[in-house]
Design a protein around this motif. Structure first.
Motif, PDB file in Angstrom:
ATOM      1  N   ASP A 120       0.811  -1.216   0.000  1.00 48.62           N
ATOM      2  CA  ASP A 120       0.000   0.000   0.000  1.00 48.62           C
ATOM      3  C   ASP A 120       0.848   1.271   0.000  1.00 48.62           C
ATOM      4  OD1 ASP A 120      -2.279  -1.528   0.007  1.00 48.62           O
ATOM      5  OD2 ASP A 120      -2.731  -1.236   2.143  1.00 48.62           O
ATOM      6  N   GLY A 121       2.172   1.104   0.065  1.00 49.93           N
ATOM      7  CA  GLY A 121       3.069   2.252  -0.015  1.00 49.93           C
ATOM      8  C   GLY A 121       3.391   2.899   1.313  1.00 49.93           C
ATOM      9  N   LEU A 122       3.092   2.226   2.422  1.00 52.84           N
ATOM     10  CA  LEU A 122       3.363   2.799   3.739  1.00 52.84           C
ATOM     11  C   LEU A 122       4.787   2.486   4.182  1.00 52.84           C
ATOM     12  CD1 LEU A 122       0.049   1.889   5.579  1.00 52.84           C
ATOM     13  CD2 LEU A 122       0.771   4.148   4.823  1.00 52.84           C
ATOM     14  N   ALA A 123       5.430   3.463   4.811  1.00 50.65           N
ATOM     15  CA  ALA A 123       6.716   3.228   5.468  1.00 50.65           C
ATOM     16  C   ALA A 123       6.424   2.628   6.842  1.00 50.65           C
ATOM     17  CB  ALA A 123       7.477   4.535   5.610  1.00 50.65           C
ATOM     18  N   ILE A 124       7.228   1.644   7.254  1.00 48.63           N
ATOM     19  CA  ILE A 124       6.931   0.894   8.476  1.00 48.63           C
ATOM     20  C   ILE A 124       8.119   0.958   9.424  1.00 48.63           C
ATOM     21  CG2 ILE A 124       6.163  -1.316   9.418  1.00 48.63           C
ATOM     22  CD1 ILE A 124       5.223  -2.081   6.626  1.00 48.63           C
ATOM     23  N   GLY A 125       7.841   1.211  10.689  1.00 48.34           N
ATOM     24  CA  GLY A 125       8.889   1.264  11.700  1.00 48.34           C
ATOM     25  C   GLY A 125       8.483   0.537  12.975  1.00 48.34           C
ATOM     26  N   ILE A 126       9.389   0.539  13.944  1.00 49.06           N
ATOM     27  CA  ILE A 126       9.155  -0.072  15.253  1.00 49.06           C
ATOM     28  C   ILE A 126       9.490   0.941  16.329  1.00 49.06           C
ATOM     29  CG2 ILE A 126       9.987  -1.813  16.890  1.00 49.06           C
ATOM     30  CD1 ILE A 126      10.288  -3.753  14.616  1.00 49.06           C
ATOM     31  N   VAL A 127       8.628   1.030  17.343  1.00 50.38           N
ATOM     32  CA  VAL A 127       8.884   1.832  18.538  1.00 50.38           C
ATOM     33  C   VAL A 127       8.711   0.883  19.717  1.00 50.38           C
ATOM     34  CG1 VAL A 127       8.215   3.811  19.918  1.00 50.38           C
ATOM     35  CG2 VAL A 127       8.037   3.925  17.426  1.00 50.38           C
ATOM     36  N   CYS A 128       9.803   0.577  20.400  1.00 53.31           N
ATOM     37  CA  CYS A 128       9.797  -0.537  21.345  1.00 53.31           C
ATOM     38  C   CYS A 128      10.557  -0.224  22.627  1.00 53.31           C
ATOM     39  CB  CYS A 128      10.430  -1.758  20.666  1.00 53.31           C
ATOM     40  SG  CYS A 128      10.795  -3.135  21.773  1.00 53.31           S
ATOM     41  N   ASP A 129       9.917  -0.486  23.775  1.00 54.78           N
ATOM     42  CA  ASP A 129      10.616  -0.517  25.056  1.00 54.78           C
ATOM     43  C   ASP A 129      11.286  -1.880  25.159  1.00 54.78           C
ATOM     44  OD1 ASP A 129       9.739   2.012  25.672  1.00 54.78           O
ATOM     45  OD2 ASP A 129       8.042   1.332  26.879  1.00 54.78           O
ATOM     46  N   ALA A 130      12.601  -1.890  24.997  1.00 60.90           N
ATOM     47  CA  ALA A 130      13.320  -3.140  24.742  1.00 60.90           C
ATOM     48  C   ALA A 130      13.609  -3.964  25.986  1.00 60.90           C
ATOM     49  CB  ALA A 130      14.628  -2.830  24.017  1.00 60.90           C
ATOM     50  N   GLY A 131      13.481  -3.416  27.180  1.00 62.32           N
ATOM     51  CA  GLY A 131      13.824  -4.196  28.367  1.00 62.32           C
ATOM     52  C   GLY A 131      15.301  -4.550  28.370  1.00 62.32           C
ATOM     53  N   PHE A 132      15.609  -5.817  28.680  1.00 67.75           N
ATOM     54  CA  PHE A 132      16.999  -6.271  28.701  1.00 67.75           C
ATOM     55  C   PHE A 132      17.402  -6.947  27.395  1.00 67.75           C
ATOM     56  CE2 PHE A 132      16.252  -6.378  33.439  1.00 67.75           C
ATOM     57  CZ  PHE A 132      17.010  -5.258  33.686  1.00 67.75           C
ATOM     58  N   THR A 133      16.467  -7.023  26.446  1.00 64.80           N
ATOM     59  CA  THR A 133      16.783  -7.577  25.131  1.00 64.80           C
ATOM     60  C   THR A 133      16.826  -6.416  24.157  1.00 64.80           C
ATOM     61  OG1 THR A 133      15.616  -9.621  25.703  1.00 64.80           O
ATOM     62  CG2 THR A 133      16.110  -9.252  23.375  1.00 64.80           C
ATOM     63  N   GLY A 134      18.011  -5.977  23.822  1.00 67.39           N
ATOM     64  CA  GLY A 134      18.191  -4.739  23.080  1.00 67.39           C
ATOM     65  C   GLY A 134      17.767  -4.804  21.625  1.00 67.39           C
TER      66      GLY A 134
END
Length: 239
Positions: A120-134
């Motif tokens: 569909d032409g969308l740019a996709i990202g991640i916003v994540c509180d990573a904890g102890f797994t970076g």
């Protein structure tokens, strides 16, 4: 303004522990093995208490919005155990490396949904509180599932130095996606972090409860769904 970018939370939105608490148990086992490899005799229950205390300390800091990096958590454990530098390095490495190669479960329908969003032409990202797994380890996981190529923007807490709902972590991902907040939507499972953070920066939000329905109070998202398959149409409706 039409939506041109979408960011996803990671835990309980893209992926989930196969069994609740399995990462905690694996972290304890890895630290115990590291101690044994250094010739240290460590009571498993005593060690488990220290590992649990570090995890609880990080969870409290997360709730208060005080960032604790994975490395800081590992050093808290090393200090509590009173280890010498060589043993401390081995234990810290074991503590931090648990997520590498972990068999996490993927959210149902996440793969075809990501494919549809890109089509569909969308740019996709991640916003994540990573904890102890970076973030580096989580990207390795995505690569192992042939999903990494769907994403072009990142906001991992250990790399940004802030937890959601702080604006910095959303801004990091949106900057890489070259998207203004008003033209972006965030998909996540938690009201306090995902929904409130997206709303504060001017993004729209969708609360995903297909893996976990957040029982805590907080602002509600613009839309709520139990299925990733619904996301493309829901996102289109926000434009």
């Amino acid at each position: 303004m039409p939506i041109r970018a979408v960011t996803f939370d990671f835990w309980n939105t893209i992926a989930v522990e196969p069994v609740p608490g399995s990462m905690r148990d694996a972290r304890h086992a890895a630290v115990l093995a590291a101690c044994e490899s250094c010739g240290l005799e460590m009571d498993p229950d005593h060690l488990a208490g220290h590992v649990a205390a570090v995890i609880r300390s990080r969870e409290q800091a997360w709730e208060e919005g005080v960032h604790v990096s994975p490395a800081e958590g590992a050093q808290q454990l090393v200090a509590a155990l009173g280890l010498d530098p060589a043993a401390g390095e081995a234990v810290a490495e074991a503590f931090l490396g648990v997520g590498r190669g972990a068999e996490l479960g993927l959210a149902p329908e996440i793969v075809p949904t990501l494919e549809r969003l890109r089509a569909d032409g969308l740019a996709i990202g991640i916003v994540c509180d990573a904890g102890f797994t970076g973030g580096a380890i989580l990207r390795e996981f995505l690569a192992s599932k042939d999903l990494l190529g769907h994403f072009s923007g990142w906001g991992f807490s250990d790399e940004v130095g802030a937890y959601k709902p702080a604006p910095e972590i959303f801004e990091a991902a949106l900057g890489m996606l070259d998207a203004e907040p008003a033209a972006a939507v965030h998909v996540g499972d938690l009201r306090r972090t995902d929904v409130a953070g997206a709303r504060a920066i001017g993004m729209r939000s969708i609360r995903y409860r297909g893996l976990a329905d957040d029982p805590e109070p907080g602002p509600e998202a613009d839309l709520v769904t139990d299925s990733h398959r619904e996301l493309p149409d829901l996102i289109a409706s926000l434009g």
